[in-house]
Write an enzyme that holds these catalytic residues in place. Structure first.
Site, PDB file in Angstrom:
ATOM      1  N   ASP A  49      -3.577  19.507  -7.429  1.00 46.25           N
ATOM      2  CA  ASP A  49      -2.355  19.124  -6.706  1.00 46.25           C
ATOM      3  C   ASP A  49      -1.590  20.362  -6.230  1.00 46.25           C
ATOM      4  O   ASP A  49      -0.736  20.259  -5.352  1.00 46.25           O
ATOM      5  CB  ASP A  49      -1.426  18.329  -7.639  1.00 46.25           C
ATOM      6  CG  ASP A  49      -1.536  16.821  -7.465  1.00 46.25           C
ATOM      7  OD1 ASP A  49      -1.770  16.373  -6.336  1.00 46.25           O
ATOM      8  OD2 ASP A  49      -1.365  16.105  -8.473  1.00 46.25           O
TER       9      ASP A  49
ATOM     10  N   GLN B 245      -0.833  11.367 -11.766  1.00 48.20           N
ATOM     11  CA  GLN B 245      -0.087  10.719 -10.699  1.00 48.20           C
ATOM     12  C   GLN B 245       1.406  10.702 -11.029  1.00 48.20           C
ATOM     13  O   GLN B 245       1.805  10.337 -12.144  1.00 48.20           O
ATOM     14  CB  GLN B 245      -0.614   9.280 -10.485  1.00 48.20           C
ATOM     15  CG  GLN B 245      -0.003   8.561  -9.295  1.00 48.20           C
ATOM     16  CD  GLN B 245      -0.376   9.173  -7.951  1.00 48.20           C
ATOM     17  OE1 GLN B 245      -1.393   9.849  -7.807  1.00 48.20           O
ATOM     18  NE2 GLN B 245       0.463   8.951  -6.952  1.00 48.20           N
TER      19      GLN B 245
ATOM     20  N   LYS C 184      -7.937   7.359  -4.416  1.00 48.26           N
ATOM     21  CA  LYS C 184      -8.404   8.722  -4.718  1.00 48.26           C
ATOM     22  C   LYS C 184      -9.769   8.667  -5.393  1.00 48.26           C
ATOM     23  O   LYS C 184     -10.691   9.409  -5.036  1.00 48.26           O
ATOM     24  CB  LYS C 184      -7.372   9.452  -5.600  1.00 48.26           C
ATOM     25  CG  LYS C 184      -6.104   9.818  -4.837  1.00 48.26           C
ATOM     26  CD  LYS C 184      -4.977  10.340  -5.717  1.00 48.26           C
ATOM     27  CE  LYS C 184      -3.736  10.596  -4.857  1.00 48.26           C
ATOM     28  NZ  LYS C 184      -2.550  11.052  -5.603  1.00 48.26           N
TER      29      LYS C 184
HETATM   30  N1  GUN Z   1       2.837  11.057  -6.115  1.00 47.43           N
HETATM   31  C1  GUN Z   1       3.082  11.041  -4.782  1.00 47.43           C
HETATM   32  N2  GUN Z   1       2.322  11.971  -4.148  1.00 47.43           N
HETATM   33  C2  GUN Z   1       1.593  12.584  -5.116  1.00 47.43           C
HETATM   34  C3  GUN Z   1       0.624  13.628  -5.078  1.00 47.43           C
HETATM   35  O1  GUN Z   1       0.280  14.199  -4.025  1.00 47.43           O
HETATM   36  N3  GUN Z   1       0.090  13.967  -6.281  1.00 47.43           N
HETATM   37  C4  GUN Z   1       0.476  13.377  -7.455  1.00 47.43           C
HETATM   38  N4  GUN Z   1      -0.083  13.800  -8.585  1.00 47.43           N
HETATM   39  N5  GUN Z   1       1.378  12.415  -7.517  1.00 47.43           N
HETATM   40  C5  GUN Z   1       1.932  12.024  -6.351  1.00 47.43           C
END
Ligand code: GUN
Length: 281
Positions: A120, A97, A53
């Protein structure tokens, strides 16, 4: 005839070019878009995700900060960091995350993120806006899936979409986006009886369970679009999805590969959401 591949890397490349242009325009105005990514603990899968990311931000002209904390970080300390990032004018998007260590209440943490920086789309305010048809941020993975359907000009309106998996991150928001686009939506979960009965009726089949080979060729309608959100390892350690790709591709009309399908699209839509947050600012 084997299915057409929907190439998430190729589509991402096109969408990221647009992101980079918009990031450069904002930067020229002195408003470089910024994303903060928080990782708590040392899960190796999460480390890879957050690194990708942050790298995608750097590659496309966004500012990013990666904050890594020990697994024993207290909930109070994490909430204080989020509060500081909420106030930080250089940060337009905040991503924590998931999953978080068990001693931290993930719901409380997500609710602490300012809704306007919740790239998100997990905050209840953003979930509610999505459900009522006025989304501010669309959760990245389901948003990426919609872009993949758009890329093949798929007529979603009136189609029967079946989603396998009912998580807050994928299944539930995916159902809302597809419903809003005019699909008839079935959501299956881990308690669903005779999963194949449902999946065989799908024009669009989105699979997000984390279980390798949960969808096999006999469970797919010939010609269907099969979108594989899974990210697993096979017995030899190779990345694979939730769908038995080798056999399902002989039945489906379109299919997404793993890797190189939904994964890069999730990151791309995170960049899009961050740009949108900065543009709104
Ligand atoms: N863990 C798995 N997928 C995601 C996501 O799209 N965003 C976040 N913050 N954590 C995740």
């Amino acid at each position: 005839m084997p299915a057409h591949l929907i190439d998430g890397n190729l589509l991402s490349k096109q969408l990221r070019a647009n992101v980079a242009t918009r990031a450069a325009a904002l930067t020229a105005l002195g408003k470089r878009p910024g994303l903060a990514v928080i990782l708590v603990g040392d899960s190796s899968a999460s480390q890879v995700y957050v690194r990708n990311k942050v790298k995608a931000c750097e590659d496309n002209g966004l500012h990013s900060v990666l904050e890594k904390y020990d697994a024993n970080l207290t909930e109070v300390a994490l909430l204080a960091r989020i509060d500081a990032l909420n106030q930080d004018p250089h940060i337009h998007g905040i991503l924590v995350q998931l999953p978080l260590p068990a001693h931290i209440n993930a719901h409380k943490v997500i609710e602490a993120i300012a809704a306007a920086k919740d790239v998100d789309g997990f905050h209840v305010s953003n979930a509610g806006l999505l459900m009522t048809g006025n989304p501010l941020f669309r959760p990245c993975t389901p948003y990426g899936v919609m872009k993949m359907l758009e890329s093949i000009d798929y007529p979603v309106r009136g189609a029967h979409a079946v989603i396998v998996g009912a998580s807050n991150i994928v299944g539930k928001p995916q159902s809302m986006l597809l419903l809003q686009a005019g699909a008839t939506v079935t959501i299956c979960n881990s308690k669903t009886r005779d999963l194949g009965h449902h999946t065989r009726h799908a024009d669009i089949l989105v699979v997000a369970t984390g279980k390798r080979n949960i969808v096999t060729a006999d469970m797919v309608k010939p010609g269907a679009v099969v979108i594989d959100v899974g990210m697993n390892r096979d017995d030899s350690g190779k990345l694979c999805g939730d769908v038995d790709f080798a056999n399902v591709k002989e039945v489906a009309g379109y299919i997404t590969p793993v890797p190189g399908g939904v994964g890069p699209m999730t990151i791309t839509m995170l960049l899009v959401n961050t740009i949108e947050a900065a543009e709104r600012n």
